[in-house]
Enzyme design. Sequence first.
Site, PDB file in Angstrom:
ATOM      1  CB  SER A   1       2.820  -7.117   0.059  1.00  0.00           C
ATOM      2  OG  SER A   1       2.315  -7.317   1.369  1.00  0.00           O
TER       3      SER A   1
ATOM      4  CG  HIS B   1       0.897  -9.140   4.702  1.00  0.00           C
ATOM      5  ND1 HIS B   1      -0.406  -9.572   4.681  1.00  0.00           N
ATOM      6  CD2 HIS B   1       0.899  -7.937   4.096  1.00  0.00           C
ATOM      7  CE1 HIS B   1      -1.167  -8.665   4.095  1.00  0.00           C
ATOM      8  NE2 HIS B   1      -0.390  -7.661   3.726  1.00  0.00           N
TER       9      HIS B   1
ATOM     10  CG  ASN C   1      -7.041  -7.783  -4.528  1.00  0.00           C
ATOM     11  OD1 ASN C   1      -7.000  -7.147  -5.580  1.00  0.00           O
ATOM     12  ND2 ASN C   1      -7.878  -7.481  -3.552  1.00  0.00           N
TER      13      ASN C   1
ATOM     14  CB  THR D   1      -0.953   0.005   1.203  1.00  0.00           C
ATOM     15  OG1 THR D   1      -1.949  -1.010   1.018  1.00  0.00           O
ATOM     16  CG2 THR D   1      -1.653   1.351   1.357  1.00  0.00           C
TER      17      THR D   1
ATOM     18  CB  CYS E   1      -7.970  -3.594   1.803  1.00  0.00           C
ATOM     19  SG  CYS E   1      -6.293  -4.256   1.880  1.00  0.00           S
TER      20      CYS E   1
ATOM     21  CB  THR F   1      13.736   4.103  12.809  1.00  0.00           C
ATOM     22  OG1 THR F   1      14.062   5.348  13.435  1.00  0.00           O
ATOM     23  CG2 THR F   1      14.688   3.026  13.314  1.00  0.00           C
TER      24      THR F   1
END
Length: 374
Positions: free
Chosen positions: A200, A202, A152, A72, A325, A242
């Site tokens: 992505s 995951h 998807n 995303t 989503c 970070t």
Amino acid sequence: MPVYLDCNATTQVDQEVADLVFKLMREEYGNAGSRTHAFGASAKKYVEQARTQVAAVTDDDKSTVIFTSGATESNNIALLGLENYAKKQNKKHIITTEIEHKSVLEPIQELQKRGFEVTYLPANADGLIDAVTLKNALRDDTFLVSIMHINNETGSIQPIGEFCSALEGHDAYFHVDAAQSFGKYSEVLKNERIDLISASGHKLYAPKGIGALIQRKRGFIKVPLKPILFGGGQERSLRPGTLAVPLIAGFGLACELAVKNSPNRLENAKNLKVEVLDFLAKYDAEINGQNTSDYVVNFSIPEVNSEAAIVMFKDVVAVSNGSACTSNSYTPSHVLVSMGLNENRINGAIRMSWSHQTEAIPFIQLSEKIEQLL
């Protein structure tokens, strides 16, 4: 627990990946930006190793890899990051499709609000985009084309190679959302006509919260992206903050395992898909989408409502009826609507998706539940 069949939403983290992530959270927990001690140096080493591992999926140099929080964010950087370039070039036309993920459609809708023109290519009844339609939509002021690789919801594999051919001779940048294909169907992603690739973690057996944007060069010039966030200068100032070293290292290892094991994983997925399709044929199920990934089936059983079925299945298998989503929305799937499917078929659509980690599907129990719905 029910058998998990919603891998298009997210996947179980590979054990080797989980072990590495835990190690870097508890034992080697340095900040990759710390230059004054061994903890920081070790963290930076892991990040650079992961950059090489991610780049290897598409035969790219590690310098092309920008780590993000997921596809995303990668999509947002790829799309919104070209706004300044487009304005300077006085080019304000974008081409995308009606079946993109919301993380592509919504940034593009934001660009529309800012004065950009957008052509939305429709899918055919098979869930596929025609390369000729893309070629005909190109204009002199088209600066960006964004089309996903594998949908998807339906799993339809778009003809990315044909899109690359259609774009030959045109200077529009080509962005591909590869969240569902990266590390699984990676060969076509090696095509150098693709300028930007979103990935992505995951969806590839790595943790949630990590992904990458591959930013290629044309000749010696990188795609002219500008940051959409500021502060810190990390990731060549394109994505500040970070670095999540444990997640990055885990994603890198997941990519290495994918490159190594992809053929065997795909064979397992193919065999399971044959079993699923044979089972669904007993109920005259309609398959939504063609030329689909071996990791997913989207189907509708006549006279069966998806919401009722999912509730009935919940103790046997975990499935879905659309994108995770947008799971809080009860609006019809924009993907299936674009395909021109009728209302009953859309309302009955169920997505079943698996991975190489899926051992067996309880077809007998699933059959008992379906019989109760008919």
